[in-house]
Design a protein around this motif. Structure first.
Motif, short mmCIF file in Angstrom:
data_model
loop_
_atom_site.label_atom_id
_atom_site.label_comp_id
_atom_site.label_asym_id
_atom_site.label_seq_id
_atom_site.Cartn_x
_atom_site.Cartn_y
_atom_site.Cartn_z
N ASN A 1 0.92 -1.11 0.04
CA ASN A 1 0.01 -0.04 -0.03
C ASN A 1 0.81 1.33 -0.15
OD1 ASN A 1 -2.55 -1.13 -0.15
ND2 ASN A 1 -2.27 -1.82 2.00
N HIS A 2 0.16 2.34 -0.16
CA HIS A 2 0.91 3.63 -0.43
C HIS A 2 1.11 4.44 0.91
CE1 HIS A 2 1.78 7.68 -1.95
NE2 HIS A 2 1.08 8.02 -0.90
N SER A 3 2.38 5.18 1.00
CA SER A 3 2.44 6.17 2.00
C SER A 3 3.21 7.30 1.25
CB SER A 3 3.28 5.56 3.16
OG SER A 3 3.99 6.76 3.84
N CYS A 4 3.03 8.39 1.77
CA CYS A 4 3.54 9.54 0.88
C CYS A 4 5.05 9.71 1.72
CB CYS A 4 2.83 10.88 1.34
SG CYS A 4 1.28 10.79 0.57
N SER A 5 5.22 8.66 2.71
CA SER A 5 6.64 8.84 3.29
C SER A 5 6.73 7.25 3.66
CB SER A 5 6.66 9.71 4.55
OG SER A 5 7.35 9.36 5.61
N GLU B 179 -1.65 18.84 -3.03
CA GLU B 179 -1.55 18.19 -4.37
C GLU B 179 -1.46 16.71 -4.46
OE1 GLU B 179 1.79 18.57 -7.82
OE2 GLU B 179 2.05 19.80 -6.02
N ARG B 180 -0.74 16.35 -3.31
CA ARG B 180 -0.76 14.79 -3.14
C ARG B 180 -2.03 14.05 -2.98
NH1 ARG B 180 3.05 15.72 0.94
NH2 ARG B 180 1.87 14.63 2.58
N GLN B 181 -2.62 14.81 -1.91
CA GLN B 181 -4.26 14.20 -1.73
C GLN B 181 -4.91 14.12 -3.14
OE1 GLN B 181 -6.10 13.77 1.53
NE2 GLN B 181 -4.24 13.29 2.49
N ASP C 132 -8.43 8.45 -0.10
CA ASP C 132 -8.00 9.58 0.41
C ASP C 132 -6.68 9.00 1.27
OD1 ASP C 132 -9.96 11.51 -0.09
OD2 ASP C 132 -11.25 10.12 0.48
N CYS C 133 -5.46 9.75 1.24
CA CYS C 133 -4.37 9.27 1.70
C CYS C 133 -4.47 9.77 3.19
CB CYS C 133 -3.39 9.72 1.21
SG CYS C 133 -1.55 8.99 1.90
N ASP C 134 -4.20 8.77 4.18
CA ASP C 134 -4.10 9.20 5.34
C ASP C 134 -2.94 8.80 6.13
OD1 ASP C 134 -5.49 10.22 7.84
OD2 ASP C 134 -6.13 8.35 8.54
N CYS C 135 -1.98 8.70 5.39
CA CYS C 135 -0.49 8.35 6.08
C CYS C 135 -0.32 9.35 7.09
CB CYS C 135 0.42 8.49 4.94
SG CYS C 135 0.96 9.87 4.26
N LEU C 136 1.16 9.13 7.72
CA LEU C 136 1.39 9.94 8.73
C LEU C 136 1.83 11.34 8.21
CD1 LEU C 136 3.71 7.88 11.18
CD2 LEU C 136 1.82 9.46 11.66
N ALA C 137 2.38 11.37 6.96
CA ALA C 137 2.94 12.55 6.45
C ALA C 137 1.81 13.25 5.93
CB ALA C 137 3.73 12.29 5.01
N CYS C 138 0.64 12.69 5.52
CA CYS C 138 -0.48 13.50 5.31
C CYS C 138 -1.21 14.16 6.73
CB CYS C 138 -1.49 12.77 4.44
SG CYS C 138 -1.09 12.49 2.73
N GLN C 139 -1.16 13.29 7.52
CA GLN C 139 -1.72 13.77 8.96
C GLN C 139 -0.95 14.79 9.52
OE1 GLN C 139 -2.28 10.38 11.47
NE2 GLN C 139 -3.22 9.23 10.35
ZN LIG Z 1 -0.05 10.60 2.36
#
Ligand SMILES: [Zn+2]
Ligand SMILES: [Zn+2]
Ligand SMILES: [Zn+2]
Ligand SMILES: [Zn+2]
Length: 803
Positions: free
Chosen positions: A538-542, A583-585, A595-602
């Protein structure tokens, strides 16, 4: 590039908008991909096919009889200019347009062998000489090429073979005195000299070491996972009704540990930024170099001296073996469709190739299992013995309606619960049918339908010609009408899957001018592939992993410590160091439908106002960072300065342009002094309004480092690169792959400047970072090893001048 060309896209969209509402609704509300395909393909009219054909003809994909001579002459020009790499590529283009066993092809190979010889690629040169002879190189020109062959053999230390050729030539020249005889004498004396040298050393084999064997031992997984092929036993496959499938660490994982090593199920080389088109009769053949000229179309190996498909000019391979394999597996079906596949885009091409490859799998088990899933509209095809028949019904949620099937624990697994990198797993990747817009589904379905019609036409042709010429086995093309429908549905499914599951296969390309001693590198997208096991991540922005590629094999390593029970995550593209949170979202929502809810996005949402430091402006008065939206105000406690964002942005754009100009000068390797002048001006300007960690500041410092390196001023070069390094560290983190490349550059600068302690120190840091991301086989790591052993062998430098 991924999707069809714009002309076809807008044509189809127009067609869609003109459809009666009732038909639009039918397609919009269709329950299954099969229905979507059925309705859409019934709307494909002959005039649509004509339009598509016209577009396809815009690509030069066949063998053009005039081209070999043109490219040979262009190549000769480059050769005269001593641009041997440029010449090689042009001869390659000539080769690819020649028919086998013609004088054209033999001349192109022979000329290419000369260019390769100048490049010091002796092994490849010998191969081209053999190829030239195989295709009937003219007798009258033979001696010249034989001289080159002997010289190659001498240089490679194959003295026995060389002597044989020399003596053959000797007898050839004995009866007629030719001009080449003088050249021949030089060669003979070279041979004598080399013979002596070898005798002195008394160890002929060590004089010419074999190509460096890369350390592959650590490329293997320490312990393979019993549940998931190609994955390490440190991970397990979990499934969750909300999140779907995921990989979880079963033990603590250290940075650099290999987690997945998987060969692409299917991959298609991207044709390059601008595939050659020949619009209008006056335009000449294309002399630009694209990825298609430099990489094997099957195994993606970097090769300047490719061999072409006998039937077309666009498919090129590293070896005859790759030619044969590609032909057997898929190219025999694709060969006549080159222009159409370029028009319809890489996703459509990948979809076709996946379906073609599926037929080559041993699929008995999968077929039986999937047949059970076909609930209400099973199509029985007594003659089909392939997997694609099973696609006649949508996989996905609907298939379980009857509840009759024994579902394996996780979708994509086989009956024993094992997840393997095969077509079954590919088929189970989610197409997100409901999330795509109706127009997009219509575009994909109509494109696939057009492809099917062409396959049918070409398939019948291939079938008849291959019967006549008793060709060896070739990829099977569906002939039956009903089977074609199934192929269409499978390909449509793949096309929709690719939007979320396509993996860009990247490579590190060396950039900078040839004279540059310090090599710079950048990541380029080489191909598109499907990797069913990598797709489980799965995806994470970080992310906590790093993906790299060798040929068509993807390697996933932990880029940081991962605790037991944590999820293994990788980045689908929108990385926190490259894009802001909004932009990432947006990108993840529109392309991947979540909807990304990774740590970086939070974290990002919490402190969105300030923006990252590599994009920040600073106050020209006090140097503090500026904050705000349209109007920015200084963050300094006792400062009241403010500025409009528009003005700052336009200043930034102006500066970017000037930096770009300087970078161009550097790339051409000319006017380096002028570039330094320009860059120093940019540097002063940047200081007055950009944060010290602004990415453009980093670029300026990096360019200055390059410029001073070109002058041999290692001291200044290192100082600038260290500043650029700080920017990279702030943005990408101290253990990032970007940091690794930057440290590699710094190590080269110290090395070239004989700053031994600094070089050793930097080499160590670079090694540590690169090892985590690439493992030992990496080119840069090997280069660092060589530098290190070279430095450690050097005698100690005397400490200061003697008094
Ligand atoms: Zn993210
Ligand atoms: Zn190859
Ligand atoms: Zn071909
Ligand atoms: Zn201020």
């Amino acid at each position: 590039m991924d999707l069809p060309v714009d002309e076809w896209k807008s044509y189809v969209l127009q067609k869609w908008s003109l459809l009666p509402k009732s038909i639009q609704v039918t397609i919009c509300t269709a329950e299954t991909l099969s229905d979507i395909f059925l309705h859409s393909s019934s709307l494909l009219q002959p005039e649509d096919e004509m339009f598509l054909k016209k577009l396809s003809r815009g690509y030069l994909v066949g063998k053009d009889p005039g081209a070999p001579l043109f490219y040979r002459e262009e190549g000769n020009k480059k050769f005269q200019e001593k641009d041997y790499m440029g010449a090689t590529v042009l001869y390659t283009k000539g080769v690819s347009h020649s028919r086998p066993n013609t004088e054209d092809i033999s001349l192109c190979y022979a000329n290419r062998s000369a260019a390769l010889f100048r490049l010091g690629q002796y092994e490849t040169c010998l191969k081209d000489i053999t190829r030239a002879q195989m295709h009937g190189y003219p007798e009258r020109l033979q001696p010249k090429m034989m001289l080159r062959k002997a010289e190659c053999l001498v240089t490679l230390g194959k003295l026995q073979e060389a002597s044989q050729i020399i003596s053959d030539l000797e007898s050839h020249f004995s009866d007629r005195q030719t001009v080449a005889a003088s050249q021949f004498q030089i060669l003979q004396s070279t041979l004598c000299r080399l013979k002596r040298k070898v005798q002195e050393k008394d160890n002929p084999t060590e004089t010419f070491p074999a190509a460096l064997t890369t350390g592959f031992e650590d490329m293997n997984l320490r312990e393979e996972n019993e549940q998931i092929s190609c994955a390490s036993s440190s991970v397990t496959l979990c499934t969750d009704p909300l999140k779907g499938r995921s990989l979880i660490a079963t033990k603590d994982i250290l940075p650099g540990e290999l987690l997945v090593r998987e060969e692409a199920f299917v991959s298609v080389l991207n044709p390059g930024e601008t595939p050659p088109r020949r619009d209008g009769p006056e335009s000449k053949w294309d002399t630009r170099v694209t990825n298609g000229d430099l990489y094997c179309h099957r195994c993606l190996k970097h090769t300047v001296a490719t061999v072409p498909c006998d039937g077309c000019s666009y498919a090129k391979y590293c070896s005859q073996e790759c030619v044969r394999q590609a032909w057997d597996l898929y190219h025999s079906a694709e060969c006549p469709l080159g222009g159409l596949l370029l028009t319809l885009g890489v996703f459509c091409h990948t979809a076709l190739r996946a379906a073609l490859l599926a037929r080559c799998e041993d699929v008995g088990n999968v077929t039986r299992k999937l047949c059970g899933e076909m609930s209400n509209r099973a199509i029985c095809l007594p003659k089909s013995k392939n997997l694609v028949q099973t696609v006649s019904h949508d996989l996905g949620g609907e298939s379980e309606k009857n509840g009759k099937t024994v579902e394996p624990p996780v979708s994509g697994c086989d009956i024993n619960g094992k997840y393997e990198s095969n077509y079954n797993a590919v088929l189970h990747l989610l197409p997100h049918t409901r999330n795509h817009s109706p127009e997009h589904k219509f575009l994909c379905a109509l494109s696939v339908a057009a492809l099917c019609r062409q396959l049918e036409a070409a398939g019948l042709q291939t079938l008849t010609t291959s019967l006549k010429s008793s060709q060896p086995k070739a990829a099977v093309v569906p002939a039956m009408c009903q089977e074609l429908h199934i192929w269409g549905v499978a390909m449509l499914r793949h096309m929709l899957q690719l939007q979320c599951n396509a993996q860009a296969i990247t490579t590190i390309q060396q950039t900078g001018s040839k004279e540059n001693i310090v090599t710079d590198s950048r990541q380029v997208r080489l191909a598109t592939g499907l990797f069913p096991v990598v797709s489980l991540l799965n995806h994470s922005c970080s992310p906590n992993t790093s993906v790299s590629f060798v040929s068509t094999v993807a390697t996933v390593r932990a880029s940081q410590q991962i605790g037991k029970g944590q999820e293994i995550l990788h980045c689908y593209g929108p990385h926190e160091s490259r894009m802001g949170v909004a932009e990432r979202q947006q990108k993840l929502r529109s392309q991947y439908f979540f909807d990304c809810d990774c740590l970086a996005c939070q974290n990002g949402k919490r402190r969105a106002a300030a923006g990252p430091r590599w994009e920040a402006f600073r106050c020209h008065r006090c140097g503090e960072l500026m904050q705000g939206d349209d109007v920015l105000s200084c963050g300094g406690a006792s400062c009241t300065e403010s500025a409009s964002r528009d003005r700052l942005v336009s200043r930034l754009q102006d500066l970017q342009q000037r930096v770009g100009k300087a970078q161009n000068l550097l790339r051409n390797g000319k006017l380096t002094e002028r570039a330094i002048q320009l860059l120093s001006g940019c540097q002063r300007d940047a200081e007055s309004f950009l944060s010290a960690e602004h990415s453009l500041v980093g670029e300026i410092e990096d360019a200055l480092a390059q410029a001073y390196a070109a002058f041999g001023d290692w001291h200044k070069s290192a100082a600038h690169l260290q500043k650029s390094l700080r920017v990279v560290e702030v943005r990408h983190g101290p253990a990032s792959v970007e940091m690794g490349h930057e440290l590699f550059k710094l190590a080269q600068i110290f090395f070239n400047g004989f700053a031994i302690p600094e070089a050793l120190n930097t080499i160590q840091k670079a090694e540590k970072v690169l090892l985590v991301h690439y493992g030992r086989g990496n080119d840069e790591l090997q280069e660092l090893q060589k530098m290190k052993s070279c430095l450690l062998d050097l005698p100690p430098v005397p400490e200061g001048p003697a008094v």
